[in-house]
Motif scaffolding. Structure first.
Motif, PDB file in Angstrom:
ATOM      1  N   ARG A  29      41.196  26.030  34.940  1.00 37.25           N
ATOM      2  CA  ARG A  29      41.993  27.130  35.494  1.00 37.25           C
ATOM      3  C   ARG A  29      42.426  28.013  34.333  1.00 37.25           C
ATOM      4  O   ARG A  29      43.112  27.569  33.419  1.00 37.25           O
ATOM      5  N   ARG A  41      41.748  32.510  37.291  1.00 36.39           N
ATOM      6  CA  ARG A  41      40.573  32.111  38.085  1.00 36.39           C
ATOM      7  C   ARG A  41      39.988  30.797  37.575  1.00 36.39           C
ATOM      8  O   ARG A  41      40.332  30.301  36.507  1.00 36.39           O
ATOM      9  N   ASP A 120      34.108  28.921  46.327  1.00 39.70           N
ATOM     10  CA  ASP A 120      35.544  29.134  46.119  1.00 39.70           C
ATOM     11  C   ASP A 120      35.837  30.578  45.726  1.00 39.70           C
ATOM     12  O   ASP A 120      35.251  31.108  44.781  1.00 39.70           O
ATOM     13  N   ARG A 121      36.742  31.216  46.419  1.00 35.26           N
ATOM     14  CA  ARG A 121      37.108  32.610  46.139  1.00 35.26           C
ATOM     15  C   ARG A 121      37.810  32.772  44.802  1.00 35.26           C
ATOM     16  O   ARG A 121      37.927  33.877  44.295  1.00 35.26           O
ATOM     17  N   GLU A 122      38.278  31.672  44.227  1.00 32.62           N
ATOM     18  CA  GLU A 122      38.927  31.741  42.920  1.00 32.62           C
ATOM     19  C   GLU A 122      37.954  31.520  41.771  1.00 32.62           C
ATOM     20  O   GLU A 122      38.313  31.660  40.606  1.00 32.62           O
TER      21      GLU A 122
END
Length: 140
Positions: A29, A41, A120-122
């Protein structure tokens, strides 16, 4: 080493590693700093090139700095050029998780299913695309 897209250029900017621990990949992260690309992100181990180091030297150094794992060039099973970056993949056994020591950059690390990372959108979008490319190559 596995698939290579042409010759790896000498003026690359950095290198990233799709690092499997068992059947999951190591994901970091990113810090929440507005002056860095993709703050907060989900990232992959790796980073910018130091001096004249090769892409392999770069990704191996960054892996030690970020997650404390010392890999060798023979651990790298795939490489692929993307714009100014070089992506690699490596597979370690599940028990390597116990050897991870998180470095000083980022908010933490986790192990995720690679297909979940891709969706995953992140996830950093072009990194997710490269994970999918490797999955298609290795397991397609």
């Amino acid at each position: 080493m596995g698939q290579t897209k042409g010759r790896i250029m000498q003026d690359f900017g950095g290198a990233k590693l799709i690092l499997f621990i068992g059947d999951r990949i190591v994901v970091l992260r990113r810090d929440e700093k507005p002056d860095i690309p993709w703050p907060g992100r989900l990232d992959l181990p790796g980073g910018g090139r130091d001096g004249e180091e090769s892409a392999v030297e770069c990704v191996l150094r960054e892996t030690v700095e970020e997650v404390g794992l010392s890999l060798t060039p023979s651990d790298l099973v795939w490489q692929h050029q993307f714009e100014r970056g070089v992506f690699f993949a490596a597979h370690l056994p599940t028990d390597a998780q116990a050897q991870i020591v998180f470095g000083s950059e980022g908010q933490g690390w986790l192990l995720v299913d690679p297909a979940d990372y891709v969706r995953d959108r992140e996830a950093i979008p072009h990194f997710a695309a490269m994970v999918q490319r490797y999955l298609d190559h290795a397991f397609g």
